[in-house]
Write a protein that holds these residues in place. Structure first.
Motif, PDB file in Angstrom:
ATOM      1  N   CYS A   3      31.568  -2.242 -40.453  1.00 19.42           N
ATOM      2  CA  CYS A   3      31.634  -0.931 -41.200  1.00 19.42           C
ATOM      3  C   CYS A   3      33.037  -0.774 -42.029  1.00 19.42           C
ATOM      4  CB  CYS A   3      31.531   0.149 -40.512  1.00 19.42           C
ATOM      5  SG  CYS A   3      29.807   0.111 -40.071  1.00 19.42           S
ATOM      6  N   ASP A   4      34.131  -1.136 -41.264  1.00 19.10           N
ATOM      7  CA  ASP A   4      35.549  -0.780 -41.720  1.00 19.10           C
ATOM      8  C   ASP A   4      36.310  -2.053 -41.474  1.00 19.10           C
ATOM      9  OD1 ASP A   4      35.654   2.177 -42.861  1.00 19.10           O
ATOM     10  OD2 ASP A   4      34.768   2.423 -40.818  1.00 19.10           O
ATOM     11  N   LEU A   5      37.056  -2.401 -42.584  1.00 21.84           N
ATOM     12  CA  LEU A   5      37.848  -3.498 -42.576  1.00 21.84           C
ATOM     13  C   LEU A   5      39.193  -3.057 -43.025  1.00 21.84           C
ATOM     14  CD1 LEU A   5      38.677  -6.791 -42.285  1.00 21.84           C
ATOM     15  CD2 LEU A   5      37.725  -6.713 -44.631  1.00 21.84           C
ATOM     16  N   ALA A   6      40.291  -3.296 -42.070  1.00 25.61           N
ATOM     17  CA  ALA A   6      41.545  -2.692 -42.603  1.00 25.61           C
ATOM     18  C   ALA A   6      42.552  -4.006 -42.739  1.00 25.61           C
ATOM     19  CB  ALA A   6      42.207  -1.677 -41.422  1.00 25.61           C
ATOM     20  N   PHE A   7      43.064  -4.129 -43.660  1.00 25.38           N
ATOM     21  CA  PHE A   7      44.171  -5.034 -44.039  1.00 25.38           C
ATOM     22  C   PHE A   7      45.495  -4.313 -43.756  1.00 25.38           C
ATOM     23  CE2 PHE A   7      40.853  -6.891 -46.556  1.00 25.38           C
ATOM     24  CZ  PHE A   7      40.835  -8.286 -46.109  1.00 25.38           C
ATOM     25  N   VAL A   8      46.270  -4.779 -42.954  1.00 23.33           N
ATOM     26  CA  VAL A   8      47.527  -4.235 -42.535  1.00 23.33           C
ATOM     27  C   VAL A   8      48.692  -5.000 -42.900  1.00 23.33           C
ATOM     28  CG1 VAL A   8      49.054  -3.544 -40.582  1.00 23.33           C
ATOM     29  CG2 VAL A   8      46.750  -3.059 -40.662  1.00 23.33           C
ATOM     30  N   ILE A   9      49.600  -4.258 -43.889  1.00 22.42           N
ATOM     31  CA  ILE A   9      50.578  -4.736 -44.502  1.00 22.42           C
ATOM     32  C   ILE A   9      52.137  -3.942 -44.134  1.00 22.42           C
ATOM     33  CG2 ILE A   9      52.046  -5.733 -46.778  1.00 22.42           C
ATOM     34  CD1 ILE A   9      49.013  -5.615 -47.947  1.00 22.42           C
ATOM     35  N   GLY A  10      52.913  -4.738 -43.376  1.00 20.75           N
ATOM     36  CA  GLY A  10      53.942  -4.260 -42.918  1.00 20.75           C
ATOM     37  C   GLY A  10      55.239  -3.933 -43.797  1.00 20.75           C
TER      38      GLY A  10
END
Length: 156
Positions: free
Chosen positions: A97-104
């Motif tokens: 349902c939710d896809l989170a791309f994480v960028i530091g």
């Protein structure tokens, strides 16, 4: 599948902002028919200078509960644009349902957060400024939607 960009730093006005806004708007328009999107950008800032560990806590809080996490990290696999579109559609088809791309931030992603990620992804062996990674990710999201829609935007 809702897409979230969970990122360190606030992007001001300028060419990067214009490019990100353009690509994300294109993705939202084209992805809607594919059950992809909308995209929500969650910007976090470590105002106290706590470094990667503090950024990781802030990023973790910005990730929606239950989201699949994909960390953008130089140690991740390097894949092609068609492979990226296959991953997106695979996650969507698996019921994500939710896809989170994480960028530091400038120093990357704290190992504790990176280890929590369900997937990692690299945009090459070179290290990119985290603000440019946002632009590159936004473009690849649009490209992936175009590939899945059979649009001529992506040429091999």
């Amino acid at each position: 599948m809702r897409v979230h960009l969970c990122v360190v730093g606030r992007l001001r006005t300028g060419p990067e902002r214009e490019m990100i806004d353009d690509y994300l708007q294109r993705f939202d328009r084209g992805g809607r028919a594919l059950s992809l999107g909308p995209v929500t950008v969650h910007e976090v800032e470590d105002r106290k200078g706590g470094g990667m560990a503090t950024e990781a806590v802030l990023l973790q809080k910005s990730v929606p509960s239950g989201a699949l996490i994909c960390a953008l990290d130089e140690r991740g696999p390097i894949i092609s644009s068609p492979e990226f579109s296959d991953r997106l559609s695979g996650w969507r088809d698996a019921g994500t349902c939710d896809l989170a791309f994480v960028i530091g931030g400038a120093d990357g992603i704290d190992p504790t957060l990176r280890d929590q990620a369900n997937a990692t992804l690299s945009f090459g062996k070179m290290v990119w400024p985290h603000m440019l990674v946002r632009v590159m990710l936004a473009e690849q999201l649009y490209r992936a939607a175009s590939i899945l829609a059979g649009s001529p935007y992506h040429r091999i």
